[in-house]
Design an enzyme around this catalytic site. Sequence first.
Site, PDB file in Angstrom:
ATOM      1  N   GLU A   1       0.733  -1.221   0.095  1.00 42.31           N
ATOM      2  CA  GLU A   1      -0.066  -0.070   0.018  1.00 42.31           C
ATOM      3  C   GLU A   1       0.860   1.171  -0.080  1.00 42.31           C
ATOM      4  OE1 GLU A   1      -2.977  -0.513  -0.644  1.00 42.31           O
ATOM      5  OE2 GLU A   1      -3.288  -2.504  -0.366  1.00 42.31           O
TER       6      GLU A   1
ATOM      7  N   HIS B   1       0.279  -1.727  -9.893  1.00 43.48           N
ATOM      8  CA  HIS B   1       0.389  -3.486  -9.869  1.00 43.48           C
ATOM      9  C   HIS B   1       1.423  -3.771 -10.711  1.00 43.48           C
ATOM     10  CE1 HIS B   1      -3.508  -3.745  -7.303  1.00 43.48           C
ATOM     11  NE2 HIS B   1      -2.573  -3.525  -6.490  1.00 43.48           N
TER      12      HIS B   1
HETATM   13 ZN   LIG Z   1      -2.482  -2.826  -4.841  1.00 46.60          ZN
END
Ligand SMILES: [Zn+2]
Length: 154
Positions: free
Chosen positions: A99, A108
């Site tokens: 995070e 990602h």
């Molecule tokens: Zn993520």
Amino acid sequence: MGCHIEDQWLDARFAYNLERNQYYSTTLLGRLGECNRSPDLSARILGVSSVDLFVPVLTFVFGEAQLEGNRAIVSYYRLSEPQRPELLPERLTKEAVHELGHTFGLRHCHNWECVMSSSHSVERLDIKSARFCDRCAQVVQSRLGVPRPDSLTP
Ligand SMILES: [Zn+2]
Ligand SMILES: [Zn+2]
């Protein structure tokens, strides 16, 4: 650069959703800054929670972050299940680093070992590492203003 633990607690009840019996993580993120007594624009605030978090499009989330923002939240509610609860600290670390990576603008990553790879299950969390791959690490280092090793040579 340092890290310290605020002793303030944020009562999460305002983010509770009765129908889902869960807590809306985006709402919690919005209030996290209020716990920060010395606002520093380069600082990151990481909320660590014990409640079950959700966002409307997903059944649950392990955490959420503001992309290129300064706030992130993680929860350990689902990280001790289903198998090997002793891995909880490791899972929480991975989720926290993940995070925080989003707050540095990382999205990602397709490298499954990279901590920025997407993981919506504990099993997926367990197979990835707690580290950034080289490419993601470079992004974080440049955001932090940390010189790359090759630029340290005289
Ligand atoms: Zn993520
Ligand atoms: Zn990566």
